[in-house]
Enzyme design. Structure first.
Site, short mmCIF file in Angstrom:
data_model
loop_
_atom_site.label_atom_id
_atom_site.label_comp_id
_atom_site.label_asym_id
_atom_site.label_seq_id
_atom_site.Cartn_x
_atom_site.Cartn_y
_atom_site.Cartn_z
N GLU A 78 0.85 -1.20 0.00
CA GLU A 78 0.00 0.00 0.00
C GLU A 78 0.89 1.25 0.00
OE1 GLU A 78 -4.15 -0.09 1.33
OE2 GLU A 78 -3.37 -1.30 2.98
N ASP B 135 -5.70 8.49 7.88
CA ASP B 135 -4.53 8.32 8.73
C ASP B 135 -3.85 9.68 8.94
OD1 ASP B 135 -5.28 6.05 7.14
OD2 ASP B 135 -3.60 4.97 7.98
N GLU C 162 -0.70 -1.09 13.60
CA GLU C 162 -1.98 -0.79 12.97
C GLU C 162 -3.14 -1.30 13.85
OE1 GLU C 162 -2.43 -2.80 9.24
OE2 GLU C 162 -3.99 -1.44 8.55
N HIS D 145 2.24 1.84 11.56
CA HIS D 145 1.03 2.55 11.10
C HIS D 145 0.76 3.62 12.14
CE1 HIS D 145 -1.29 0.78 7.80
NE2 HIS D 145 -2.33 1.48 8.21
C1 BGC Z 1 -4.83 1.33 5.22
C2 BGC Z 1 -5.38 2.25 6.26
C3 BGC Z 1 -6.41 3.07 5.58
C4 BGC Z 1 -7.47 2.12 5.23
C5 BGC Z 1 -8.71 2.69 4.74
C6 BGC Z 1 -5.93 0.40 4.83
O1 BGC Z 1 -5.57 -0.59 3.99
O2 BGC Z 1 -3.70 0.70 5.60
O3 BGC Z 1 -4.52 2.82 7.09
O4 BGC Z 1 -6.82 4.20 6.21
O5 BGC Z 1 -7.02 1.10 4.39
O6 BGC Z 1 -9.62 1.87 5.13
#
Ligand code: BGC
Length: 905
Positions: free
Chosen positions: A484, A491, A756, A777
């Site tokens: 990603e 975030d 996360e 995260h």
């Molecule tokens: C990310 C998150 C993001 C989210 C949105 C994820 O895959 O890592 O931090 O805000 O998707 O749902």
């Protein structure tokens, strides 16, 4: 980038003894002696320094000259301006030219009649108008050599320079990411240039001062271009998201002492070939075959007869703009703490810290030997490298030796998120001395510190900062390791305030917000990632994500007093709010559209990432919050009509929220922690109803035995809300808890960055899941804001933003015996530290020159407080403004203070 040589004499502040009164740290658009700026009306900021309390600027004089350090005929002279403005003073002279050096200097007077010496600085513009570019885009298709498309092209050009040179500048950019060499030397000013922007609209160009690199006679420039974000794999896109062709654009301008000029620009006369890098991908790593090196390829006498002529491509240049952000650089280097042998026999380096960057090493082996490094954040419970949470990202660098002995390899076009590195096929012993981890991050000045009596909290603070370092790589990303690494808006908005305390992120966010604006949908909707990697999807504008359009500019304004960011973003902020108003069937509720909800909350039903708090409740709450911030922004910008309009809209949304989600007796439609936190934090209930919601919030926490169930959207606000409603004790209880789920749980589990998931790693050592389990995260790291603003108590004042007036309100409570925060504001250092020992409170406070503060001494009786041994009423710079039952409120002039009093009695 800044001018390397400091060509001007700075003011009195270089004297060894402190001046009685002076000006220091003159900056242009936040930077010291910047080169290549693109701001046409730059702003100047300086700090006052001197002895004694109560330093206030009474006036200043600011001058700017074009190329003349003696200021014989300045192009702008503010004259003797009155007033205390020392931050963001805008240039008012004639239009600045491209590629021009400007000198500036300021001197100030203070309210006691003292006058400072001049403080000097210099800045230089980049190519301000895209039409001035004469270079052509050059490219190379590896298929011309029957090579795989991944192979990285090299571009070169030899040229002659005649003596004597006054200055040499390179202006460059690429479709992809690029690196420059000049006469065999890599220019290391900047990594991952040109950075990541909304490329179709905005592409940054970099300026390099290469005066020292130019030789008399033969010279050569080399450019390597990799896929980067432009052409590489990004988000769900396999390749070529922005375009198929990697290309470079460069101009070298030589200015000679005799006044003549020479330029070398990319055009069809350049030659090209592929080099040793046969693959470079941000997610997957790099493959470097040293046998394919073109020795000396960026030297003038290199024989390039077998190289091919480049192709030129026609591509508009309207999107070119001088670099806005700070560069990406190596900010730290670490050696492995240990070398482990895993149960399956793998050699694993442990750097002791989860970080973002890469590993360099030396190796001696026969030609053709392949050494492979795979990077990961964790070891599994058996002690083997854990790569499942990387999903499809390979995070592997491969080096194929050329056999010359003592070879050194350092990847440059890919970054990894890791603490552990599996070393495969390394010949000889993988001893720590041979490996170095290079930590790569945006070059952000670290401005904040927080420490306290709990070592685990100190580790947590360090984890938060490391999380920021690892994820602020030109854009604020969600994570640096799996497939990603995207600029998720949600975030960024939950973390922005913490980020702004830890580091000076003003230009970093200003640049990212311009990309947000550029990628904003015509109806005002905001993509969930910026730059937008999901165009055309229905999935955009999630509540708590799209609100970054409003929350981030407001926060930058609040912390840095930067009204230009607010002004530049105002249309975008407004468009977002109007989008919220227009979407769905009801004007004052938001109950439609794609939503992530309270992402990763522990009250999520099985199999879901979205917490139990209803999406429409969250969506309407954030709608109200964005409207309230827009109203404040309008007020701050003097847009009174808009301010009134949006205050009214806020009242309407709040009323609708109450009708829909709050019973007449004050019960919330959703009995979740997040629902209560949002309602209280965003001011959606008032009077007795608010009291009721506060009570039920506390009851909820008690019933859950103080176990957090909040996700991305509820967590950042939980401790601030508790402190605000008079339950600071409970905020401490949550923040200092070691029990799962809590911040310190992860610290006790050995975390070195922010996870996360609350349960990224369970107590038995197993993992939460492989598909959404980053260990770097920063979202939950938003607790950092509470440490700064509440525990140490350093806060801003909306009426005098950027810490022009500081609100200092430390909130000690059981669990800590001391806490201290420092913050390098635009005016200078702010300190708030308290220590509670044997019933005695010691409080250290620093208020920087040209600011004032309001200090709240908790649990204090006025006549028991002394400041450096002097009774409060007589202490210099101190004015008692309010006495509460157990609190004393003081107004402070600038200065360094030490208060002491008996706690509570
Ligand atoms: C990310 C998150 C993001 C989210 C949105 C994820 O895959 O890592 O931090 O805000 O998707 O749902």
């Amino acid at each position: 980038m800044r001018l390397k040589a400091d060509p001007v004499i700075t003011g009195d502040t270089r004297r060894s003894e402190a001046p009685e009164f002076g000006v220091a740290d003159l900056r242009v658009e936040y930077r010291l002696n910047p080169i290549g700026i693109g701001v046409r009306i730059p702003r100047f900021s300086w700090k006052l320094c001197g002895t004694g309390r109560g330093i206030r600027q009474a006036g200043y004089r600011l001058q700017v000259s074009e190329g003349d350090p003696q200021f014989r005929s300045p192009i702008w002279d503010s004259g003797e301006a009155d007033g205390d403005r020392s931050v963001h003073v805008a240039y008012e002279g004639k239009a600045l030219k491209s590629r021009q050096v400007y000198y500036c200097r300021v001197r100030a007077r203070d309210s006691k009649g003292r006058e400072s010496d001049w403080q000097n600085a210099v800045f230089e513009t980049g190519i301000l108008d895209y039409r001035e570019w004469t270079a052509q885009w050059i490219t190379f298709d590896p298929a011309r050599r029957n090579l795989p498309a991944e192979a990285l092209p090299l571009f070169r050009k030899a040229f002659e320079a005649k003596p004597p040179i006054r200055s040499a500048r390179i202006y460059a950019t690429a479709l992809g990411i690029y690196e420059l060499e000049l006469n065999g030397r890599r220019l290391k000013d900047q990594l991952f240039a040109p950075g990541w922007t909304s490329y179709h609209h905005r592409l940054q160009t970099q300026t390099y001062d290469v005066t020292e690199h130019i030789r008399l006679g033969g010279n050569a420039i080399g450019i390597t271009v990799a896929d980067g974000w432009y052409k590489g794999r990004i988000g769900g896109h396999p390749r070529d998201f922005y375009g198929e062709r990697r290309a470079a654009l460069l101009e070298l301008h030589l200015a000679y002492e005799d006044g003549s000029e020479q330029s070398v620009v990319t055009d069809c006369s350049w030659r090209t070939e592929t080099g040793p890098i046969v693959m470079a991908s941000l997610y997957d790593g790099e493959t470097y075959d040293a046998r394919l090196e073109k020795d000396g390829w960026s030297l003038p006498d290199y024989d390039d007869r077998n190289w091919l002529p480049v192709e030129t491509i026609k591509r508009g240049k309207q999107m070119l703009l001088p670099q806005e952000n700070v560069p990406t650089v190596i900010v730290r280097e670490l050696k492995p703490e240990r070398v482990l042998q895993s149960p399956t026999g793998e050699t694993i380096l442990d750097f002791g810290q989860n970080l973002t960057g890469w590993v360099s090493y030396t190796v001696t082996a026969e030609a053709g030997t392949l050494v492979e490094l795979t990077h990961a954040e964790e070891l599994d419970s058996a002690g083997n490298l854990y790569v499942d949470n990387l999903r499809s990202a390979k995070q592997t660098t491969s080096y194929i030796c050329k056999g010359t002995g003592n070879e050194r390899y350092e990847p440059r076009f890919s970054f990894q998120g890791f603490r552990y590195v599996k070393v495969r096929a390394y010949p000889g012993e993988a001893i720590p001395e041979r490996f170095t981890a290079h930590v790569v991050s945006s070059d952000l000045e670290e401005t904040g510190t927080f420490e306290c009596s709990d070592p685990l909290v100190n580790r947590l603070q360090s984890n938060i900062v490391w999380g920021q370092r690892g994820n602020f790589l030109d854009v604020p990303t969600d994570c640096p390791q799996r497939d990603e690494r995207l600029g998720y808006t949600g975030d960024a908005q939950v973390f922005v305030r913490t980020a702004a305390h830890n580091m000076n992120v003003a230009v970093f966010f200003a640049k990212w917000l311009k990309d947000l604006k550029a990628d904003q949908l015509p109806n005002g909707g905001v993509p969930n990632t910026i730059p937008d990697t999901l165009p055309g999807w229905e999935m955009h504008s999630a509540s708590g994500w799209g609100d970054a359009a409003v929350i981030c500019p407001w926060t930058i304004y609040t912390c840095f007093g930067d009204s230009r960011v607010l002004d530049d973003q105002y249309d975008s902020m407004k468009a977002w709010v109007e989008f919220l108003r227009d979407s769905g069937e009801q004007e004052f509720l938001r109950n439609d559209g794609f939503q992530y909800g309270d992402w990763l909350a522990l009250d999520a039903p099985a199999g879901s990432y979205t917490g139990a708090t209803p999406r429409d409740l969250i969506a309407t709450a954030f709608y109200a919050y964005s409207v309230s911030l827009l109203a404040k922004s309008a007020r701050a910008l003097g847009k009174e009509e808009d301010a009134a309009l949006y205050e009214e809209l806020f009242a309407n949304v709040r009323d609708s929220f109450n009708q829909e989600f709050v019973t007449p007796s004050g019960r919330l439609a959703s009995p979740t922690q997040t629902a209560h936190v949002l309602v209280l934090r965003f001011g959606l209930v008032e009077g007795p109803i608010r009291k009721q919601v506060e009570k039920s919030f506390i009851r909820l926490l008690e019933e859950s035995d103080f176990k957090l169930t909040t996700g991305f959207l509820g967590t950042p606000y939980i401790c601030p809300t508790l402190s605000d409603i008079g339950r600071n004790d409970l905020a401490y209880r949550l923040a200092l808890s070691r029990r799962f789920p809590s911040w310190l749980y992860s610290v006790e589990q050995g975390a070195t960055t922010i996870w996360e998931h609350w349960d990224g790693r369970k107590e038995d050592g197993s993992f939460w899941s492989a598909d959404m389990n980053s260990f770097n995260h920063y979202a939950f790291g938003a607790i950092g804001e509470w440490f700064y603003r509440y525990v140490a108590g350093i806060d801003t004042d909306d009426a005098a933003p950027g810490f022009k007036h500081i609100r200092i309100k430390p909130l000690p409570s059981q669990g800590l015996t001391y806490a201290k925060a420092t913050y390098q504001s635009m005016y200078g250092e702010i300190v708030s530290g308290w220590k509670l020992e044997n019933g005695e409170m010691n409080m250290d406070v620093t208020v920087p020159p040209n600011t004032t503060a309001t200090l709240d001494l908790p649990n204090a009786l006025q006549d028991r407080v002394t400041e450096k041994g002097i009774r409060l009423g007589e202490a210099e710079g101190v004015k008692i403004v309010a006495l509460h039952e157990n609190r004393v409120t003081l107004d402070l002039e600038s200065g360094i203070y030490q208060f002491r009093y008996q706690w509570g009695t």
